[in-house]
Design an enzyme around this catalytic site. Structure first.
Site, PDB file in Angstrom:
ATOM      1  CG  HIS A 132      -1.894   1.021   1.356  1.00  0.00           C
ATOM      2  ND1 HIS A 132      -1.606   2.303   1.744  1.00  0.00           N
ATOM      3  CD2 HIS A 132      -3.225   0.997   1.117  1.00  0.00           C
ATOM      4  CE1 HIS A 132      -2.714   3.024   1.744  1.00  0.00           C
ATOM      5  NE2 HIS A 132      -3.711   2.252   1.363  1.00  0.00           N
ATOM      6  CG  ASP A 209       0.607  -2.140   6.326  1.00  0.00           C
ATOM      7  OD1 ASP A 209      -0.309  -2.189   7.172  1.00  0.00           O
ATOM      8  OD2 ASP A 209       0.500  -1.537   5.243  1.00  0.00           O
ATOM      9  CD  GLN A 212      -6.906  -4.262   4.315  1.00  0.00           C
ATOM     10  OE1 GLN A 212      -7.847  -4.912   4.777  1.00  0.00           O
ATOM     11  NE2 GLN A 212      -7.071  -3.044   3.831  1.00  0.00           N
ATOM     12  CE  LYS A 235      -7.184   0.067   6.195  1.00  0.00           C
ATOM     13  NZ  LYS A 235      -7.965   0.568   5.084  1.00  0.00           N
ATOM     14  CB  CYS A 375      -3.761   3.236  -1.662  1.00  0.00           C
ATOM     15  SG  CYS A 375      -4.936   4.544  -1.401  1.00  0.00           S
TER      16      CYS A 375
END
Ligand code: C6P
Length: 417
Positions: A132, A209, A212, A235, A375
């Site tokens: 991302h 990261d 998600q 999220k 993104c």
């Protein structure tokens, strides 16, 4: 607090869980809302909304400042949320959980503080082709400023990282390897523990990261062995404005502060100051108190569901979606790896129809998806795609939602035939 009680043997019952998410009970253009954009932001359970409401109705006061009941209650709830988030991600010490606004800010914090102290001319940072922009642009800014180098682990055509190339890249002795746990565009679940081990053997630190991942798969930062782990609260069933940077204690203690101001100091003199302990050293100014309290409740909610069950639920949904869409929508192009190594994300294209048009027609049927580059422009370039449509799932997504998506996509094809 939830319609369900955690029992590891029973599968998640998303239809029952929906009662916890008031927003889902509405019509859009005369159709029941089918929300398939959880990768952009998740919906929030009643318990999170109520906790934030209760904070403003009963406890609103600034934290770490007042010597009165309201401020003490606000501080206890705000700090208590850290322990709940630490429990969700397997962090051994709540003080290593730094509050930020989102994953983007967490990555920038590391780039600006650790990065400026440790990256110098010729130092390499390894990223991947599937990042991302939030886990790409801060490292571009840093390496341009410090004269460092960026290298990228490529993907294969299914969107799986080429670990054989990673192995070769590690001969550059990078200072940092930063990669996503789960791809927001293809859903690929990366082998984070193995990649961390490989990076450490080459002497690099590892930033993951988890934007998600935290809402979708079990995460245990101690077991993974990484050095930094970041995610966004919004999220993960929490509110916007809540975010997390987890880091190893020694690293956080050695890092300079990010922003200067109140709360991050121990002593201030006219010409010099001393910093507070972690986590507050990185939390300048009045924070988003209600958001972090809400995130704590969201973390409990997810833990209560059981992240193994959440993962299994989404694996099944992805398998069902891939099968249903391939069967029902002639010519549909589906991207990404098999369901066994994919989070709840299904990118696709309907040949001859721009993804924005697909999304607009779906909206008329009450189906909310995202369309564009999500993104991840370099990933789209690598796949030679201008844009994709993307359906993404959450704990409340049902197979009926996927059936509704397929039915609406048939209408798209009829309209553009
Ligand atoms: N992806 C999506 O629709 P922020 O904006 O800081 O909360 O999250 C940034 C971010 C970082 N990493 C990954 C893997 C992400 O997916 C995201 C956000 C959203 O895919 C919005 S672009």
């Amino acid at each position: 607090m939830t319609a369900e009680l955690r029992t590891d043997a029973t599968p998640l019952d998303p239809a029952a869980l929906r009662a916890d998410f008031p927003i889902l009970d509405q019509q859009v253009f005369g159709h029941p809302l089918v929300y398939l954009d959880s990768a952009a932001t998740s919906q929030k359970p009643q318990a999170v909304i109520e906790a934030m409401d209760a904070y403003y109705r009963q406890d609103n006061a600034n934290v770490h400042r007042g010597i009165y009941q309201l401020s003490e209650r606000a501080t206890a709830a705000y700090e208590g949320a850290r322990a709940k988030v630490a429990a969700l991600i397997g962090a051994p010490d709540p003080r290593t959980v730094i509050w930020t606004r989102n994953a983007t800010e967490s990555i920038n914090l590391v780039a600006y503080t650790w990065g400026r102290k440790n990256i110098h001319r010729g130092d390499a940072i390894i990223l991947t082709e599937m990042e991302h922009h939030a886990n790409l642009v801060p490292w571009q800014i840093l390496t341009q400023e410090q004269d460092g180098d960026l290298e990228f682990i490529p993907i294969d055509d299914d969107g799986v990282l080429r670990l054989d190339v990673f192995e070769v890249l590690l001969r550059l002795r990078p200072k940092l390897v930063a990669f996503t746990h789960v791809s927001n565009t293809l859903g690929t679940i990366n082998p984070v523990k193995e990649m961390t081990r490989m990076a450490h053997e080459a002497g690099a630190l590892v930033l993951i990261d988890g934007a998600q991942a935290v809402p979708h798969v079990p995460v245990d930062v101690a077991d993974i062995g990484c050095d930094f782990y970041v995610f966004s609260g919004h999220k993960a069933l929490g509110p916007t404005g809540s975010g997390v940077l987890w880091g190893r204690r020694e690293l956080l203690e050695a890092m300079p502060p990010f922003m200067g101001g109140g709360d991050m100091i121990r002593e201030v003199h006219l010409r010099r100051s001393e910093w507070n302990d972690i986590p507050w050293k990185f939390e300048a100014g009045t924070p988003d108190i209600s958001a972090q309290i809400g995130l704590g409740v969201a973390a409990d909610y997810l833990r209560n569901l059981g992240m193994d069950r959440v993962r299994e639920h989404e694996r099944e949904l992805v398998a069902y979606a891939l099968e249903t869409l391939a069967r029902e929508i002639p010519g549909i192009e589906l991207y990404g790896p098999p369901a066994d190594i994919r989070g709840g994300v299904v990118p696709f294209n309907v040949p001859g129809v721009h993804p924005h048009d697909v999304a607009q027609v779906l909206d008329r049927f009450g189906v909310a998806i995202r369309a564009g580059h999500h993104c991840t422009m370099p990933l789209h370039e690598r796949l030679d795609l201008a844009a994709t449509a993307r359906a993404s799932f959450g704990v409340y997504t049902t197979k009926a939602d996927i059936d509704a998506l397929a039915a609406a996509l048939r209408e798209v094809q009829r309209l553009f035939a």
